[in-house]
Design a protein around this motif. Structure first.
Motif, PDB file in Angstrom:
ATOM      1  N   ASP A  75     -12.869 -14.447 -12.456  1.00  0.00           N
ATOM      2  CA  ASP A  75     -14.098 -15.134 -12.062  1.00  0.00           C
ATOM      3  C   ASP A  75     -14.804 -14.286 -11.008  1.00  0.00           C
ATOM      4  O   ASP A  75     -14.232 -14.042  -9.947  1.00  0.00           O
ATOM      5  N   PRO A  76     -16.030 -13.810 -11.287  1.00  0.00           N
ATOM      6  CA  PRO A  76     -16.818 -14.016 -12.496  1.00  0.00           C
ATOM      7  C   PRO A  76     -16.275 -13.239 -13.682  1.00  0.00           C
ATOM      8  O   PRO A  76     -15.477 -12.321 -13.519  1.00  0.00           O
ATOM      9  N   LYS A  77     -16.724 -13.624 -14.858  1.00  0.00           N
ATOM     10  CA  LYS A  77     -16.224 -13.039 -16.088  1.00  0.00           C
ATOM     11  C   LYS A  77     -16.625 -11.573 -16.205  1.00  0.00           C
ATOM     12  O   LYS A  77     -17.640 -11.145 -15.669  1.00  0.00           O
ATOM     13  N   PRO A  78     -15.808 -10.778 -16.926  1.00  0.00           N
ATOM     14  CA  PRO A  78     -16.140  -9.358 -17.100  1.00  0.00           C
ATOM     15  C   PRO A  78     -17.398  -9.172 -17.941  1.00  0.00           C
ATOM     16  O   PRO A  78     -17.813 -10.073 -18.673  1.00  0.00           O
ATOM     17  N   ARG A  79     -18.004  -8.005 -17.844  1.00  0.00           N
ATOM     18  CA  ARG A  79     -19.227  -7.684 -18.583  1.00  0.00           C
ATOM     19  C   ARG A  79     -18.958  -7.609 -20.079  1.00  0.00           C
ATOM     20  O   ARG A  79     -17.945  -7.055 -20.511  1.00  0.00           O
ATOM     21  N   ASP A  80     -19.851  -8.201 -20.873  1.00  0.00           N
ATOM     22  CA  ASP A  80     -19.793  -8.129 -22.326  1.00  0.00           C
ATOM     23  C   ASP A  80     -20.669  -6.957 -22.764  1.00  0.00           C
ATOM     24  O   ASP A  80     -21.902  -7.041 -22.765  1.00  0.00           O
ATOM     25  N   PHE A  81     -20.046  -5.852 -23.119  1.00  0.00           N
ATOM     26  CA  PHE A  81     -20.792  -4.640 -23.452  1.00  0.00           C
ATOM     27  C   PHE A  81     -21.540  -4.738 -24.779  1.00  0.00           C
ATOM     28  O   PHE A  81     -22.449  -3.951 -25.042  1.00  0.00           O
ATOM     29  N   THR A  82     -21.149  -5.693 -25.632  1.00  0.00           N
ATOM     30  CA  THR A  82     -21.827  -5.817 -26.919  1.00  0.00           C
ATOM     31  C   THR A  82     -23.267  -6.287 -26.761  1.00  0.00           C
ATOM     32  O   THR A  82     -24.092  -6.120 -27.669  1.00  0.00           O
ATOM     33  N   MET A  83     -23.600  -6.881 -25.606  1.00  0.00           N
ATOM     34  CA  MET A  83     -24.947  -7.387 -25.374  1.00  0.00           C
ATOM     35  C   MET A  83     -25.867  -6.334 -24.761  1.00  0.00           C
ATOM     36  O   MET A  83     -27.090  -6.515 -24.716  1.00  0.00           O
ATOM     37  N   ALA A  84     -25.276  -5.246 -24.264  1.00  0.00           N
ATOM     38  CA  ALA A  84     -26.058  -4.165 -23.637  1.00  0.00           C
ATOM     39  C   ALA A  84     -26.995  -4.707 -22.560  1.00  0.00           C
ATOM     40  O   ALA A  84     -28.141  -4.273 -22.440  1.00  0.00           O
ATOM     41  N   THR A  85     -26.499  -5.669 -21.789  1.00  0.00           N
ATOM     42  CA  THR A  85     -27.256  -6.250 -20.681  1.00  0.00           C
ATOM     43  C   THR A  85     -26.516  -5.932 -19.396  1.00  0.00           C
ATOM     44  O   THR A  85     -25.359  -6.334 -19.245  1.00  0.00           O
TER      45      THR A  85
ATOM     46  N   LEU B 154      -9.212   6.223 -22.541  1.00  0.00           N
ATOM     47  CA  LEU B 154      -9.373   5.806 -21.148  1.00  0.00           C
ATOM     48  C   LEU B 154      -9.767   4.341 -21.074  1.00  0.00           C
ATOM     49  O   LEU B 154      -9.251   3.579 -20.256  1.00  0.00           O
ATOM     50  N   TYR B 155     -10.681   3.944 -21.947  1.00  0.00           N
ATOM     51  CA  TYR B 155     -11.116   2.550 -21.988  1.00  0.00           C
ATOM     52  C   TYR B 155      -9.940   1.635 -22.339  1.00  0.00           C
ATOM     53  O   TYR B 155      -9.747   0.586 -21.720  1.00  0.00           O
ATOM     54  N   THR B 156      -9.162   2.040 -23.339  1.00  0.00           N
ATOM     55  CA  THR B 156      -8.008   1.234 -23.752  1.00  0.00           C
ATOM     56  C   THR B 156      -7.026   1.056 -22.602  1.00  0.00           C
ATOM     57  O   THR B 156      -6.471  -0.044 -22.400  1.00  0.00           O
ATOM     58  N   ARG B 157      -6.844   2.105 -21.823  1.00  0.00           N
ATOM     59  CA  ARG B 157      -5.869   2.047 -20.732  1.00  0.00           C
ATOM     60  C   ARG B 157      -6.385   1.280 -19.516  1.00  0.00           C
ATOM     61  O   ARG B 157      -5.643   0.476 -18.930  1.00  0.00           O
ATOM     62  N   TYR B 158      -7.637   1.506 -19.136  1.00  0.00           N
ATOM     63  CA  TYR B 158      -8.120   0.984 -17.862  1.00  0.00           C
ATOM     64  C   TYR B 158      -9.067  -0.212 -17.979  1.00  0.00           C
ATOM     65  O   TYR B 158      -9.219  -0.960 -17.007  1.00  0.00           O
ATOM     66  N   CYS B 159      -9.698  -0.401 -19.127  1.00  0.00           N
ATOM     67  CA  CYS B 159     -10.800  -1.372 -19.209  1.00  0.00           C
ATOM     68  C   CYS B 159     -10.571  -2.518 -20.186  1.00  0.00           C
ATOM     69  O   CYS B 159     -11.071  -3.631 -19.967  1.00  0.00           O
ATOM     70  N   ALA B 160      -9.855  -2.256 -21.279  1.00  0.00           N
ATOM     71  CA  ALA B 160      -9.743  -3.240 -22.355  1.00  0.00           C
ATOM     72  C   ALA B 160      -9.060  -4.529 -21.903  1.00  0.00           C
ATOM     73  O   ALA B 160      -9.340  -5.603 -22.450  1.00  0.00           O
ATOM     74  N   GLY B 161      -8.181  -4.453 -20.918  1.00  0.00           N
ATOM     75  CA  GLY B 161      -7.484  -5.650 -20.458  1.00  0.00           C
ATOM     76  C   GLY B 161      -8.429  -6.732 -19.993  1.00  0.00           C
ATOM     77  O   GLY B 161      -8.127  -7.927 -20.107  1.00  0.00           O
TER      78      GLY B 161
END
Length: 284
Positions: A72-82, A48-55
């Protein structure tokens, strides 16, 4: 022995040693998420993530998707868990419910839509997979959600006091004297990745960044929007003051709210008594 054979033997030996020591290697995708009776599984959330979110958010959750350069604004960086929208104190991880709400609700003034077209099970599976991008989810627990006290009745006194707080706490420097997101500091703001970020414009409508209700706005004051310049005011505002500020901010929206009705009725005969909001105002 060929180099490839020696390498495979070494890997096998390491694996055997771990098993003999009672250490079971963690599976690559083993995160779960829980909301009510729903249990999300990361393995089911990955496609689901690959289809809808990874872009936008990138295959690795690092906000480096192929569309990110145009957003703009930039998408959330999930690696930071912020995460901005949380029910938990500033600096703590959000709850699964917080992340689920974000997926379901989306974010105004951004390219993140509400994913209401996905089933609840798919949404909770996405939440589980999103949590695999940062090791923080394996070493820390979500914070305890803050308590939101009952909202007092909106009065002209609470609205006027909220206006004073808006001046005193210099909210106008970012959000502008009229709440249009055009304060003197608005063009200098950046997020935790040094990307430009704009303060919220209350004239845009009924939605806030993290919801629509007065309780949602109260929650923002007391938890802050992590990763943005909007701090938590939990140590600066009492619950009563936070509610007064909520009531004032409601008058800045182009809506027929009870706060707006109270404000306009009073201002019709008392507007001349007000000092301007801004560098020369007293926030009366």
């Amino acid at each position: 022995m060929k180099p490839q054979t020696r390498w495979m033997s070494l890997v096998s030996a390491c694996g055997a040693a771990l098993l003999l020591a009672g250490v079971t290697p963690a599976p690559a995708v083993a995160q779960e998420a829980h909301v009510g009776t729903l249990t999300g599984h990361a393995a089911a959330g990955k496609p689901l993530y690959t289809r809808y979110c990874a872009g936008c958010h990138g295959d690795d959750g690092d906000a480096q998707g192929e569309n990110a350069m145009w957003i703009d604004p930039k998408p959330r960086d999930f690696t930071m868990a912020t995460f901005k929208c949380r029910s938990t104190p500033s600096g703590s991880l959000p709850t699964d419910q917080d992340l689920y709400n974000s997926v379901e609700r989306g974010f105004v003034t951004t390219n993140m839509p509400p994913w209401v077209a996905l089933t609840p099970q798919n949404r909770i599976n996405l939440v589980a997979y999103i949590k695999t991008f940062s090791p923080r989810w394996r070493t820390a627990k979500p914070g305890t959600p803050i308590t939101i006290p009952a909202e007092p009745t909106a009065t002209i006194q609470s609205i006027l006091h909220g206006r004073q707080l808006y001046q005193r706490m210099e909210c106008w420097k970012c959000h502008g004297p009229a709440g249009h997101g055009d304060g003197p500091s608005a063009h200098e703001l950046t997020d935790n990745k040094d990307d430009p970020i704009r303060p919220y414009n209350f004239e845009t409508g009924s939605r806030f960044m993290c919801g629509t209700a007065n309780q949602d706005l109260y929650r923002i004051f007391m938890t802050g929007l992590d990763g943005s310049p909007m701090p938590s005011f939990a140590d600066q505002l009492s619950p009563a003051e936070a509610w007064d500020l909520v009531h004032f901010l409601r008058t800045l929206q182009p809506l027929k709210t009870r706060e707006s009705a109270i404000w306009h009725e009073w201002a019709a005969t008392h507007a001349g008594e007000l000092k301007p909001i801004g560098p020369e105002g007293g926030g009366q």
